[in-house]
Design a protein around this motif. Sequence first.
Motif, short mmCIF file in Angstrom:
data_model
loop_
_atom_site.label_atom_id
_atom_site.label_comp_id
_atom_site.label_asym_id
_atom_site.label_seq_id
_atom_site.Cartn_x
_atom_site.Cartn_y
_atom_site.Cartn_z
N ARG A 90 -8.38 -29.38 33.29
CA ARG A 90 -8.47 -28.28 32.33
C ARG A 90 -9.04 -27.08 33.08
NH1 ARG A 90 -5.61 -31.23 29.95
NH2 ARG A 90 -5.99 -32.21 27.95
N VAL A 91 -8.77 -25.94 32.53
CA VAL A 91 -9.26 -24.69 33.13
C VAL A 91 -10.10 -23.96 32.10
CG1 VAL A 91 -8.61 -22.46 34.10
CG2 VAL A 91 -7.27 -24.50 34.67
N LEU A 92 -11.31 -23.60 32.49
CA LEU A 92 -12.16 -22.77 31.65
C LEU A 92 -11.97 -21.32 32.10
CD1 LEU A 92 -15.56 -24.69 31.66
CD2 LEU A 92 -13.74 -24.83 29.98
N VAL A 93 -11.64 -20.46 31.17
CA VAL A 93 -11.62 -19.03 31.45
C VAL A 93 -12.98 -18.51 31.01
CG1 VAL A 93 -10.54 -16.81 30.98
CG2 VAL A 93 -9.13 -18.87 31.14
N LEU A 94 -13.75 -18.06 31.98
CA LEU A 94 -15.13 -17.64 31.72
C LEU A 94 -15.22 -16.12 31.64
CD1 LEU A 94 -16.98 -20.01 34.19
CD2 LEU A 94 -16.57 -20.36 31.76
N ARG A 95 -16.07 -15.65 30.72
CA ARG A 95 -16.36 -14.22 30.59
C ARG A 95 -17.49 -13.87 31.54
NH1 ARG A 95 -15.09 -11.70 25.70
NH2 ARG A 95 -16.86 -10.33 26.07
N ASN A 96 -17.33 -12.80 32.25
CA ASN A 96 -18.37 -12.30 33.13
C ASN A 96 -18.70 -10.88 32.68
OD1 ASN A 96 -18.05 -14.66 34.80
ND2 ASN A 96 -16.21 -13.68 35.60
#
Length: 171
Positions: A90-96
């Motif tokens: 799975r891929v987490l798209v993280l907010r920066n």
Amino acid sequence: MTSPFRSTSGLAARRRVRPVVERATFVVVSQGSARYAFPVHTVERVLRHSAGVSHGGASSIAFANLTLVLRDLASMLSLNEPPAFARTARVLVLRNDMNHDASGASATTFSAVSVDEVHDVLAVETALIEPVLPSTRPVDAPGHPAVRACFVRNDEPVWVLDPARLHRDAA
């Protein structure tokens, strides 16, 4: 004549006041045999990993008209495991979220991190979360400075990650 029945109007005044319990919410993932938790406000989306575009050996993934470099959590934490995107992942798209100037203006960028599995979104009482300090780091704690705390779930430690520190130290 008095009634043997009590009025329900008095019950509302006698309700017990429940104590306020502070909770922190996390997205719980696994990488190898270890479990990690990302603060839920930093996770924009969870995606299934499909074959990413390869650019000179680096994998990437498309998200919201952006092409994000896909980083593997195991390599970011310096774990000796094959990259998760070489397996089912799975891929987490993280907010920066970053502040750019003194006026407080901020810009949001995104990054992509592959993990073995995403388990659930979990609210944990903050009293049950123990900080992981360099001076008192448990023997079984991952050595990366992004590991900031730990809580126990199903008799297993779940390591809380600071995504900003994870990206800064992995860059």
